[in-house]
Scaffold this active site. Sequence first.
Site, PDB file in Angstrom:
ATOM      1  N   GLU A 250      -0.428  16.955 -15.293  1.00 27.70           N
ATOM      2  CA  GLU A 250      -2.069  16.279 -14.083  1.00 27.70           C
ATOM      3  C   GLU A 250      -1.787  17.209 -13.053  1.00 27.70           C
ATOM      4  OE1 GLU A 250      -1.679  12.093 -12.234  1.00 27.70           O
ATOM      5  OE2 GLU A 250      -3.022  12.147 -12.228  1.00 27.70           O
TER       6      GLU A 250
ATOM      7  N   PRO B  95       0.878  -1.624  -0.006  1.00 27.91           N
ATOM      8  CA  PRO B  95      -0.111  -0.272  -0.250  1.00 27.91           C
ATOM      9  C   PRO B  95       1.130   1.171  -0.150  1.00 27.91           C
ATOM     10  CG  PRO B  95       0.051  -1.264   2.178  1.00 27.91           C
ATOM     11  CD  PRO B  95       1.180  -1.885   1.645  1.00 27.91           C
TER      12      PRO B  95
ATOM     13  N   CYS C 125      -8.274  10.035  -9.849  1.00 31.60           N
ATOM     14  CA  CYS C 125      -7.375  10.317 -11.353  1.00 31.60           C
ATOM     15  C   CYS C 125      -8.399  10.260 -12.088  1.00 31.60           C
ATOM     16  CB  CYS C 125      -6.666   8.272 -11.791  1.00 31.60           C
ATOM     17  SG  CYS C 125      -7.952   7.553 -11.489  1.00 31.60           S
TER      18      CYS C 125
ATOM     19  N   GLU D   5      -2.226   0.997 -14.186  1.00 32.24           N
ATOM     20  CA  GLU D   5      -3.491   1.996 -13.750  1.00 32.24           C
ATOM     21  C   GLU D   5      -2.527   3.221 -13.990  1.00 32.24           C
ATOM     22  OE1 GLU D   5      -6.572   1.675 -14.841  1.00 32.24           O
ATOM     23  OE2 GLU D   5      -6.339  -0.736 -14.862  1.00 32.24           O
TER      24      GLU D   5
END
Length: 532
Positions: free
Chosen positions: A377, A176, A282, A248
């Site tokens: 982004e 994680p 995202c 991803e």
Amino acid sequence: MTIPDTLYCANMKFSVEPNLKSFSPVSGEVIAEIAKTAPMEVKTLVTRARQAQKAWGALSLNARSRKIKGLCGVLAEKAEDIAETISRETGKPLLESVYHEVFAAAELARFFGSDTPKILKKRRISIHLLKYRSSYLHYVPRGVIGIITPWNYPFTISFGDVVMALAAGNAVVLKPSEITPTIGLKIKEVIEAAGIDPDLLQIAMGAGDVGAALVEGGTDMIHFTGSGATGRKIAEACGRQLIPYVLELGGKDAAIVLDDADLDYTAGALVHGGFANAGQVCASVERIYAVESIYDPLVKRIVEKVQNLRQGDGLTGEVDVGPMIFPKQLAIVESQVAAAIEAGATVRTGGSAKDGRYFEPTVLTDVTDEMGVMRDETFGPTLPIMKVKDVEEAIAKANDSRYGLSAYVFTRNTQRGREIAERLEAGTVDVNDVLLTHAIPETPWGGIKESGIGVAHSAEGLRHFCQQRHVNYNILPSFAMPWVFPYQRRIAFAGFDFVKGLYGSSNLFKRLLHLLRGSWQVVMALRSSKKG
Ligand code: NAD
């Protein structure tokens, strides 16, 4: 006393890892300290997981699915505790922790707990020519999956990937995000509470060095969610080892607003799409292209709604937008917005950092294609809006991006919306909604261009976690076909007739003649070879 960072015991070297600290995004205070995994220990975790996988992978699809479905009940029982842990460690509003994380995770467990046997059952392939044989695909667990996840949806992303990997019969080593370690531990807690062998899910706790060790740690596949920069490193390492991977990655998602859109609804959806999770999504709406006839009223409505957003601690307050996850993320947003203002953008509301932990929900207009806020982004609470002449210009600008994760179209004419959606270069396009489909487990989630490789969720995503193997077999007693040894030139010439007869001119009569001549040649060739 100072603790040395290396210990020697019987000539073996062990590193003593400092604890991983988890910080509150709201106050910056340490809220937990968690033991870190040493990179050199990761291989041991993979071995332990591999051992546990043997029995799990041997279970029937139905037996495994029943266990996966059991996760729903555990999530229901622990919902409050999980949601509070998420809000405490990320700062996001409790409502988002419940709906976007716990709810979405339960829906994933429900789907893969019930549909896995259907998705992974053997699939027959229909064969065009060689009707005396048949084929099918069967799905075999890959073994141990390395899953590496980010901090922005730390529960549902990690949990969903673990669920898919387990449902497919694998064991998992999960790394994680080091920013949200206590949420990583919650996933382990839920899996164990569902009565699933705890060794099937190993947690590698740490930062990028532990992630890199996992990628090199002998797993059979890497499933990664995170930034493009890390994704590239992972692709290189997996390519070198020839192990499969799914990436991803980030996005710069565009929304197109047509002249017939319901402006009030659209403004509300876009504000949600831009500011949920403080824009750290995202699939956030990161740039809006509005056709000129509705541009002014749309901007007015968006600004009004943004000015009503309440900012604060997502765990305790009546709050719509929480803090940024950490100061580095705040600095990225600050510098992008400052550069846009410097280059001529107009701040319609917001525009600056607040209390060192928040960025004001910000709407920018007079933006240009070259500005970072329209190209890179942002991952923060900003909505840049650009006026375009018509829908063609909007589509061209939306597609002029290195990213391709999601895109959005707003129109009252759903048919028109779907036609535009099909022209947009994105893994998922929502017509008249935002941020929805990651929580719909039946639908595939994945980006194109620099937004990713492969998909998660859906039947296709689940099958990624398996080796797809093909079996081809005879359904009639075996017999030798004329194209095997010893080769005969006459049969080769018959082959020309077969090609022309099967795939040649549109004149059916001519094609039939070729097929008859070819068959005749074969019969004659076989008769003469028998006589010989
Ligand atoms: P990140 O790439 O910095 O980190 C992601 C994970 O990779 C973390 O667990 C990190 O410790 C690990 N990592 C870092 N370096 C590594 C290395 N060299 N080898 C292996 N693992 C390594 O990303 P982040 O800041 O945590 O997340 C934000 C990014 O994730 C954004 O770009 C966002 O768009 C993207 N994201 C994408 C999706 C999606 O579904 N497409 C979902 C959520 C977030």
